[in-house]
Design a protein around this motif. Structure first.
Motif: not given
Length: 131
Positions: A57-60, A67-74, A115-131
């Motif tokens: 919901p935050l991504a919406c 494109s960024e929204r799609v990444l934030l959701m995927i 799973q650790f890498i997937a969680l890092l990917l979440i943090g990296l993607t959200w961080g790069l898009i929102l900062i």
């Protein structure tokens, strides 16, 4: 999970020959049973569902491009897929033997690393898009 085999009138080979709509219906049912098993038996899966329930919901809501929204959701959804695969690896290894073996540990550790890498990917993607 109680570890007991499921008693059924079919063996695995008898299920392989199905085609068409019957196969799709059966596969959908097995997928739903897998999601149910993950929800009931895996705390990490429930935690990731909660994370997805917050991030999707935050991504919406955030002001980003489509494109960024799609990444934030995927990316958070990808973590659910990785957790399902990790849980499947763990269940398979435990099914073979509960004794500690270097290859069993290695398989479980690699699933955890994915799973650790997937969680890092979440943090990296959200961080790069929102900062």
């Amino acid at each position: 999970m109680n570890g007991k085999p499921i008693l059924d009138t079919h063996d695995a080979l008898s299920l392989k020959g199905r085609t068409g709509l019957r196969r799709i219906v059966d596969a959908s049912g097995y997928s739903l049973m897998g999601l149910q098993a993950a929800y009931r038996g895996e705390a990490a899966f429930r935690q990731l569902l909660l994370l997805n329930g917050l991030l999707l919901p935050l991504a919406c809501w955030v002001d980003v491009t489509r494109s960024e929204r799609v990444l934030l959701m995927i990316v958070p959804l990808l973590s659910l897929i990785v957790e399902l695969l990790n849980s499947a690896i763990e269940a398979t290894v435990d099914r073979i033997s509960l004794s500690i073996h270097p290859l069993s540990k290695q398989a479980k550790d690699m699933g955890s690393a994915a799973q650790f890498i997937a969680l890092l990917l979440i943090g990296l993607t959200w961080g790069l898009i929102l900062i």
